[in-house]
Design an enzyme around this catalytic site. Structure first.
Site, PDB file in Angstrom:
ATOM      1  N   GLY A 320       0.899  -1.236  -0.003  1.00  0.00           N
ATOM      2  CA  GLY A 320      -0.083   0.037  -0.018  1.00  0.00           C
ATOM      3  C   GLY A 320       0.941   1.240  -0.054  1.00  0.00           C
ATOM      4  O   GLY A 320       2.010   1.256  -0.462  1.00  0.00           O
ATOM      5  N   GLU A 321       0.466   2.130   0.681  1.00  0.00           N
ATOM      6  CA  GLU A 321       0.991   3.630   0.710  1.00  0.00           C
ATOM      7  C   GLU A 321       0.992   4.367  -0.459  1.00  0.00           C
ATOM      8  O   GLU A 321       1.357   5.635  -0.500  1.00  0.00           O
ATOM      9  CB  GLU A 321       2.506   3.542   1.202  1.00  0.00           C
TER      10      GLU A 321
END
Lengths: 355, 355
Positions: A320-321
């Site tokens: 993610g991120e």
């Protein structure tokens, strides 16, 4: 000043169908470049889609901005994550210091990372942080709704404004990102609810839970969907009932990119949940989206099957991120550069009989 | 000064097994960074492999060089390509002018493109061209051998020297590329011969031939393998019998990268044929290779199945030149930057209980 239902409807009404003429013009240009027809595959598809979105054969994607929305999740108290909630603010600090995965990959591809606190449970601060906290983490979806509809609308509004600012600052391509310990749980709940899938089919190990915890997580999601069943009467209501604040922010970001006709690269599992909320509100939002990668998180494959889309990358990512978005933004930009920088047969004096 | 069989054997003897200790050290470093274990998937695998190749946790991949080998093919007279052979020198000029697909993508990822004439049928020249013509195109493999073994060795030597020069100029990562109208035909012949596959399973449409031409192309390859059957007594002999000059150059380039312990990114279908020749000469050469992408050209899938490898990208590319290598070089570099630039849990003050 929260977004009202009426204002959201007005926003959705401003999202127009793609102009296929521009896609065709792009194809004509691509077919005249020094290569066999279609030989650059998905890069050419990216170029055509960007042309149709931006209504230009020379779109400028040089400024690229990733917006990473951070929020916490009350359901973490149910033991759905391998990692404690305190990691959310710690990772926000890591983003601001430039040390996280998304920072490294964004630098690598020449993109900027902006971080938005839309719902971290504790106060966070730091240079560059966009502070727009709607609520200090969601409530436990196993017991009731994650948030009110007004809070969901406010979080959508945060995403809209963050995206608008990025575009006003010159972004020709934006990418989504998320941070929120526990957020594969509401994401799986949204996939199950919107796509009519079983929780067991869309629930994975997130940061790395074991078999017993996975069984428990599936039960928590099933319980959350049961407890909130009567509340899931509309896309916004469903997002409020079983979603998350950062997911709502991502949803708003995508809605604004589509309204502004700016291509948006959707990161992974969590961002896809945000994109799905946006698509439930306005179906053709998908035309403005580039899906970056197939997450290693179980269920992502089913999402792509259901929406009949294929992501650009298959690298087994599950961080993610905005990490996958960063890599895929570079591919979308590469496709556009093929369209804008490659020589035509005539320019290069290359014979194209037979092609 | 052509390479002798003995000199090639000496070269192959200098290609050492990977140092798995460095791969393990890299894993320990990666596992201590602010992300769940293995959450960056193939990027982490790239970093570990580069560490094992270079025996360093801080390899410098900032200088990246793609070498595109150009050569012609006598078999084009059999009508195996949609495009006339005159396009080979025209595309060489396009490379030198910076207008081809590989130029655009190399610029995008910060790589340099070098072009080597190892076997174009007509005289070519231009600023920056590396002139190392061994032979003015191969002979028609449907009638006899493509070239002599000495010529194959000379073309391998051209690849070795071009790669050595690139490494001496500071390249920490090299990528292969090809240009040669007709070269899917010898490539398919090499896959069939080395992997024990039927010509029909590894033969595709190249630049875009129709069904009738495809049937004919398969027959040409079957004939070439039959005519040259007695000659295919060793990897070099097979390369000489049914291969190509640019394929031999790519083979040499990969052998030199492996000897020098420099990671090499293998482009697409043609480059894979070159890599296969190198692997037939020395099996562990594969440990130094990163396979960039799954070509849309039929047969590439079977190649990967047979060698038990998976390419980094699946983008439906079928252009060659080094275009896929350029994109994948950026991914390999991204993996290394994750290893060298990301913050550890301790550095970032991030809790990693549970991971």
């Amino acid at each position: 000043m929260s977004l009202t239902h009426q204002q959201l409807t007005t926003h959705l009404g401003k999202i127009t169908p793609l102009d296929r003429d521009w896609g065709n013009k792009a194809k004509a240009r691509l077919d005249n470049l020094t290569k066999p027809l279609g030989a650059l595959g998905k890069l050419e598809e990216c170029a055509r889609q960007v042309a149709a979105i931006t209504r230009s054969l020379t779109p400028d994607l040089s400024r690229k901005i990733i917006i990473t929305f951070a929020g916490d999740h009350g359901v973490v108290t149910e033991g759905v994550s391998a990692v404690p909630a305190e990691v959310t603010p710690q990772m926000v600090a890591n983003f601001l210091a430039g040390g996280a995965g998304v920072n490294v990959l964004a630098r690598h591809v020449g993109a900027e990372v902006r971080v938005v606190d839309v719902g971290v449970a504790v106060p966070v601060s730091g240079d560059g942080l966009i502070v727009a906290k709607v609520k200090a983490g969601t409530d436990n979806i196993r017991k009731g709704p994650a948030m009110t509809e007004d809070e969901a609308l406010a979080a959508i509004q945060v995403g809209i404004m963050a995206c608008r600012d990025a575009i006003n600052d010159g972004a020709g391509l934006v990418g989504t990102g998320d941070m929120g310990i526990g957020n594969t749980t509401p994401s799986a709940a949204l996939f199950a609810q919107f796509l009519g899938l079983n929780p067991g089919d869309v629930t994975g190990r997130g940061t790395g839970i074991d078999d017993a915890a996975l069984v428990h997580k599936i039960q928590v999601i099933a319980d959350a969907l049961k407890v909130n069943k009567e509340r899931c009467t509309s896309p916004v209501a469903t997002l409020a009932a079983v979603g998350g604040l950062e997911i709502a922010g991502i949803c708003g970001m995508i809605l604004e990119a589509a309204r502004a006709r700016v291509p948006v690269v959707v990161d992974g599992f969590i961002s896809s949940a945000g994109a799905l909320c946006a698509m439930e509100m306005k179906e053709n939002v998908i035309d403005y989206c580039f899906f970056s990668h197939m997450s290693a998180e179980q269920g992502h494959r089913l999402f792509f099957d259901k929406i009949n889309a294929e992501p650009l990358l298959h690298l087994g990512l599950r961080l993610g991120e905005g990490t996958g978005a960063a890599l895929a933004m570079s591919l979308v930009e590469a496709g556009v550069k093929i369209m804008t920088e490659m020589a035509s047969f005539a320019e290069a004096g290359v014979n194209h009989d037979g092609l």
